[in-house]
Write a protein that holds these residues in place. Structure first.
Motif, PDB file in Angstrom:
ATOM      1  N   SER A  83     -20.635  -6.496 -63.395  1.00 24.79           N
ATOM      2  CA  SER A  83     -19.589  -6.121 -62.448  1.00 24.79           C
ATOM      3  C   SER A  83     -18.520  -7.202 -62.338  1.00 24.79           C
ATOM      4  CB  SER A  83     -20.206  -5.888 -61.067  1.00 24.79           C
ATOM      5  OG  SER A  83     -20.747  -7.106 -60.565  1.00 24.79           O
ATOM      6  N   LYS A  84     -17.375  -6.807 -61.794  1.00 25.06           N
ATOM      7  CA  LYS A  84     -16.281  -7.744 -61.570  1.00 25.06           C
ATOM      8  C   LYS A  84     -15.739  -7.593 -60.150  1.00 25.06           C
ATOM      9  CE  LYS A  84     -14.634  -8.060 -66.361  1.00 25.06           C
ATOM     10  NZ  LYS A  84     -13.465  -7.891 -67.261  1.00 25.06           N
ATOM     11  N   GLU A  85     -15.202  -8.709 -59.652  1.00 24.22           N
ATOM     12  CA  GLU A  85     -14.531  -8.689 -58.364  1.00 24.22           C
ATOM     13  C   GLU A  85     -13.121  -8.114 -58.540  1.00 24.22           C
ATOM     14  OE1 GLU A  85     -16.191  -9.243 -55.853  1.00 24.22           O
ATOM     15  OE2 GLU A  85     -17.787 -10.654 -56.304  1.00 24.22           O
ATOM     16  N   VAL A  86     -12.434  -7.930 -57.432  1.00 25.12           N
ATOM     17  CA  VAL A  86     -11.094  -7.350 -57.463  1.00 25.12           C
ATOM     18  C   VAL A  86     -10.164  -8.179 -58.347  1.00 25.12           C
ATOM     19  CG1 VAL A  86      -9.075  -6.800 -56.073  1.00 25.12           C
ATOM     20  CG2 VAL A  86     -11.355  -6.260 -55.209  1.00 25.12           C
ATOM     21  N   GLY A  87     -10.281  -9.495 -58.289  1.00 27.97           N
ATOM     22  CA  GLY A  87      -9.422 -10.369 -59.072  1.00 27.97           C
ATOM     23  C   GLY A  87      -9.798 -10.482 -60.532  1.00 27.97           C
ATOM     24  N   GLY A  88     -10.899  -9.843 -60.935  1.00 26.57           N
ATOM     25  CA  GLY A  88     -11.314  -9.864 -62.333  1.00 26.57           C
ATOM     26  C   GLY A  88     -12.441 -10.805 -62.653  1.00 26.57           C
TER      27      GLY A  88
END
Length: 254
Positions: A83-88
């Motif tokens: 998975s990734k956070e909103v910022g990548g």
């Protein structure tokens, strides 16, 4: 592979010289050279930059010293499924199916088990065997242990219902009725605020989990409300289409 070999291979695949990589990372060419000879290892912040630049996890950059599994469903993790956070930035605790853009996809162990039964069942791994396996595995994972710590789904649902009632009772002008709250991590919601001194600060804990909702304003759909809350506070933000940072509208201690 060792870190030095991973960085060298990734740099060569991108067709970058040591000077070009150094420029992108704000370091010297000598620093890149020392990484690739194994003399030194990038620090934590530089590893984050390398991870974003090459679109690989920090675990991969370090030569995969850990065997990663999703702490929600138990899936073995590779860079393509992490998975990734909103910022990548990669979140190496979860797969992209259980957590994405700062939001958890499941808040019911039973629902997740049913999804896994449909996806994993086969002639050699029949549905009931999958169900038994997942019932044994999931309680051992960090995500579901947290649920146990707060009293389980029933207690969380009760808390959510009370919080939604409290939010709607505030009658914030332009905010439609909130009908559901979703769990998101602080790093996806930690908006910056400018103090009178000019200093930019953030109020949330990046690693904590909050309940939130995003809804269009009833008077102007180009403006959105963000509701962020936990056991201690309720906050409301507004953001227009051209606004980079939401504006804090109301903060209420609970």
């Amino acid at each position: 592979m060792k870190t030095k070999d991973v960085i060298l291979e990734l740099r060569m695949k991108r067709g970058l010289s040591q000077d070009e990589l150094a420029e992108k990372l704000f370091v010297t060419r000598q620093a890149v050279s020392r990484w690739e000879t194994g003399e030194t290892t990038p620090n934590t912040e530089t590893l984050k930059l390398l991870s974003k630049l090459f679109d690989v996890s920090i675990n991969t950059l370090l030569g995969s010293p850990r065997t990663l599994i999703c702490q929600c469903c138990g899936m073995p993790l590779e860079d393509s499924t992490t998975s990734k956070e909103v910022g990548g930035a990669f979140n190496e605790d979860y797969c992209k199916y259980c957590y994405s853009d700062g939001e958890y996809r499941y808040d019911s162990m039973e629902d997740l088990i049913e999804v896994c039964v449909r996806r994993m069942s086969s002639e050699t791994f029949p549905p009931e065997q999958v169900r038994t396996y997942m019932n044994d595995l999931l309680p051992k994972l960090k995500f579901w242990q947290r649920y146990e710590a707060i009293g389980g789904k029933e207690r969380l649902d009760t808390f959510k219902a009370g919080l939604i009632e409290e939010i709607n009772a505030l009658n914030v002008d332009g905010l439609p009725q909130v009908e559901a709250l979703h769990m998101r991590v602080g790093s996806a919601l930690n908006f910056e605020h400018r103090l009178p001194s000019g200093e930019m600060v953030q109020f949330l804990d990046d690693s904590a989990t909050y309940l939130c909702a995003e809804l269009p304003c009833v008077f102007d759909e180009s403006t959105h409300f963000f509701v962020i809350a936990n056991a201690d506070f309720i906050s409301f933000y507004t953001r227009g289409e051209d606004d980079a940072t939401p504006e804090l509208l109301l903060y209420k201690k609970r």
